[in-house]
Scaffold this motif. Sequence first.
Motif, PDB file in Angstrom:
ATOM      1  N   GLU A   1       7.940  32.938  44.838  1.00  0.00           N
ATOM      2  CA  GLU A   1       8.729  34.076  44.986  1.00  0.00           C
ATOM      3  C   GLU A   1      10.122  33.953  45.174  1.00  0.00           C
ATOM      4  O   GLU A   1      10.589  35.178  45.425  1.00  0.00           O
ATOM      5  CB  GLU A   1       7.904  34.640  46.314  1.00  0.00           C
ATOM      6  CG  GLU A   1       6.407  35.007  46.220  1.00  0.00           C
ATOM      7  CD  GLU A   1       5.971  35.449  47.199  1.00  0.00           C
ATOM      8  OE1 GLU A   1       6.544  35.525  48.477  1.00  0.00           O
ATOM      9  OE2 GLU A   1       4.474  35.938  47.339  1.00  0.00           O
ATOM     10  N   SER A   2      10.610  32.787  45.145  1.00  0.00           N
ATOM     11  CA  SER A   2      12.290  32.709  45.228  1.00  0.00           C
ATOM     12  C   SER A   2      12.762  33.142  43.796  1.00  0.00           C
ATOM     13  O   SER A   2      12.044  33.485  42.973  1.00  0.00           O
ATOM     14  CB  SER A   2      12.645  31.280  45.332  1.00  0.00           C
ATOM     15  OG  SER A   2      12.333  30.505  44.290  1.00  0.00           O
ATOM     16  N   ASP A   3      14.103  33.013  44.038  1.00  0.00           N
ATOM     17  CA  ASP A   3      15.051  33.398  42.913  1.00  0.00           C
ATOM     18  C   ASP A   3      15.326  32.217  42.033  1.00  0.00           C
ATOM     19  O   ASP A   3      16.434  32.236  41.106  1.00  0.00           O
ATOM     20  CB  ASP A   3      16.396  34.182  43.236  1.00  0.00           C
ATOM     21  CG  ASP A   3      16.007  35.675  43.907  1.00  0.00           C
ATOM     22  OD1 ASP A   3      15.111  36.339  43.483  1.00  0.00           O
ATOM     23  OD2 ASP A   3      16.738  35.728  44.756  1.00  0.00           O
ATOM     24  N   ILE A   4      14.563  31.094  42.216  1.00  0.00           N
ATOM     25  CA  ILE A   4      14.895  30.151  41.153  1.00  0.00           C
ATOM     26  C   ILE A   4      14.417  30.068  40.193  1.00  0.00           C
ATOM     27  O   ILE A   4      13.023  30.521  39.863  1.00  0.00           O
ATOM     28  CB  ILE A   4      14.526  28.716  42.062  1.00  0.00           C
ATOM     29  CG1 ILE A   4      15.076  28.519  43.435  1.00  0.00           C
ATOM     30  CG2 ILE A   4      14.466  27.485  41.344  1.00  0.00           C
ATOM     31  CD1 ILE A   4      14.474  27.537  44.368  1.00  0.00           C
ATOM     32  N   ALA A   5      15.240  29.830  38.984  1.00  0.00           N
ATOM     33  CA  ALA A   5      14.435  30.071  37.498  1.00  0.00           C
ATOM     34  C   ALA A   5      13.704  28.598  37.084  1.00  0.00           C
ATOM     35  O   ALA A   5      12.751  28.747  36.272  1.00  0.00           O
ATOM     36  CB  ALA A   5      15.592  30.257  36.559  1.00  0.00           C
ATOM     37  N   GLY A   6      14.342  27.485  37.730  1.00  0.00           N
ATOM     38  CA  GLY A   6      13.670  26.390  37.259  1.00  0.00           C
ATOM     39  C   GLY A   6      14.120  25.041  37.858  1.00  0.00           C
ATOM     40  O   GLY A   6      14.994  25.037  38.369  1.00  0.00           O
ATOM     41  N   VAL A   7      13.411  24.171  38.074  1.00  0.00           N
ATOM     42  CA  VAL A   7      13.689  22.920  38.852  1.00  0.00           C
ATOM     43  C   VAL A   7      13.566  21.469  37.835  1.00  0.00           C
ATOM     44  O   VAL A   7      12.476  21.650  37.382  1.00  0.00           O
ATOM     45  CB  VAL A   7      13.026  22.727  40.201  1.00  0.00           C
ATOM     46  CG1 VAL A   7      13.343  21.296  40.825  1.00  0.00           C
ATOM     47  CG2 VAL A   7      13.531  23.944  41.147  1.00  0.00           C
ATOM     48  N   VAL A   8      14.516  20.625  37.985  1.00  0.00           N
ATOM     49  CA  VAL A   8      14.301  19.248  37.335  1.00  0.00           C
ATOM     50  C   VAL A   8      14.097  18.469  38.326  1.00  0.00           C
ATOM     51  O   VAL A   8      14.936  18.439  39.177  1.00  0.00           O
ATOM     52  CB  VAL A   8      15.319  18.879  36.334  1.00  0.00           C
ATOM     53  CG1 VAL A   8      16.604  18.929  37.053  1.00  0.00           C
ATOM     54  CG2 VAL A   8      15.245  17.480  35.574  1.00  0.00           C
ATOM     55  N   TYR A   9      13.105  17.608  38.324  1.00  0.00           N
ATOM     56  CA  TYR A   9      12.928  16.609  39.355  1.00  0.00           C
ATOM     57  C   TYR A   9      12.772  15.312  38.739  1.00  0.00           C
ATOM     58  O   TYR A   9      12.637  14.921  37.548  1.00  0.00           O
ATOM     59  CB  TYR A   9      11.342  16.878  39.985  1.00  0.00           C
ATOM     60  CG  TYR A   9      10.108  16.899  39.231  1.00  0.00           C
ATOM     61  CD1 TYR A   9       9.419  15.822  38.814  1.00  0.00           C
ATOM     62  CD2 TYR A   9       9.819  17.817  38.362  1.00  0.00           C
ATOM     63  CE1 TYR A   9       8.443  15.476  38.009  1.00  0.00           C
ATOM     64  CE2 TYR A   9       8.591  17.919  37.463  1.00  0.00           C
ATOM     65  CZ  TYR A   9       8.026  16.578  37.289  1.00  0.00           C
ATOM     66  OH  TYR A   9       7.002  16.583  36.262  1.00  0.00           O
TER      67      TYR A   9
END
Length: 206
Positions: free
Chosen positions: A34-42
């Motif tokens: 539900e956050s405003d994060i579009a994507g994450v690279v881990y």
Amino acid sequence: MLELIAAAVAMTLPVADGRLERSIQSDLPREVIESDIAGVVYEAYVDPKGRITQCKVAGVLGNEREEGLAKGICAAVKGKSVKSPARDADGMRMPAVFRGVVSLANNSIALDRFPIEPDVRYQVDQLPDGAKSAVRRNLVVQVDGQGQITACGAAGGKETPDTATACDIVQSVTLPIRKGADGQGESYLYPLLFEFTDKPLVALAD
């Protein structure tokens, strides 16, 4: 040097498919979804059986104020498995670092869209292929138990003159030591991001 590069051509990093991301998506914390994060690279550490044992966030797209939430993705990543583990030049399975992407927007996001700093930045007078801005090359390196690079090649095995140059340069680079179950440093593969730049490099203060 030529022998070192030739021996490294067959090195392969872990391979994942859509099942891994779907599995991660199903275990994401609600506050991340539900956050405003579009994507994450881990960045994950994968054992020789293909199981992810360690994870850290390497880049975030979206609201910078919510970057702390992105760390919740690692809780969903650890314990998952990739399609196939890394293999060295002899075809033997071995530990490796793997970079993956979790898209939280409607469309999938490519890895190269994330603001990831290169592992090595090297200043040149003229950029490869007449480029107008910094040129990045993806390498695969084998790291020994002391953090020294013992083999290097272009990711995907497609060698070019500038990847050969990059491999020559990184031989003096020391990477983190990864410890095995016995507490001793172990050899692993690493996806090294190399950047050629024609801009002056900024020295870091001690």
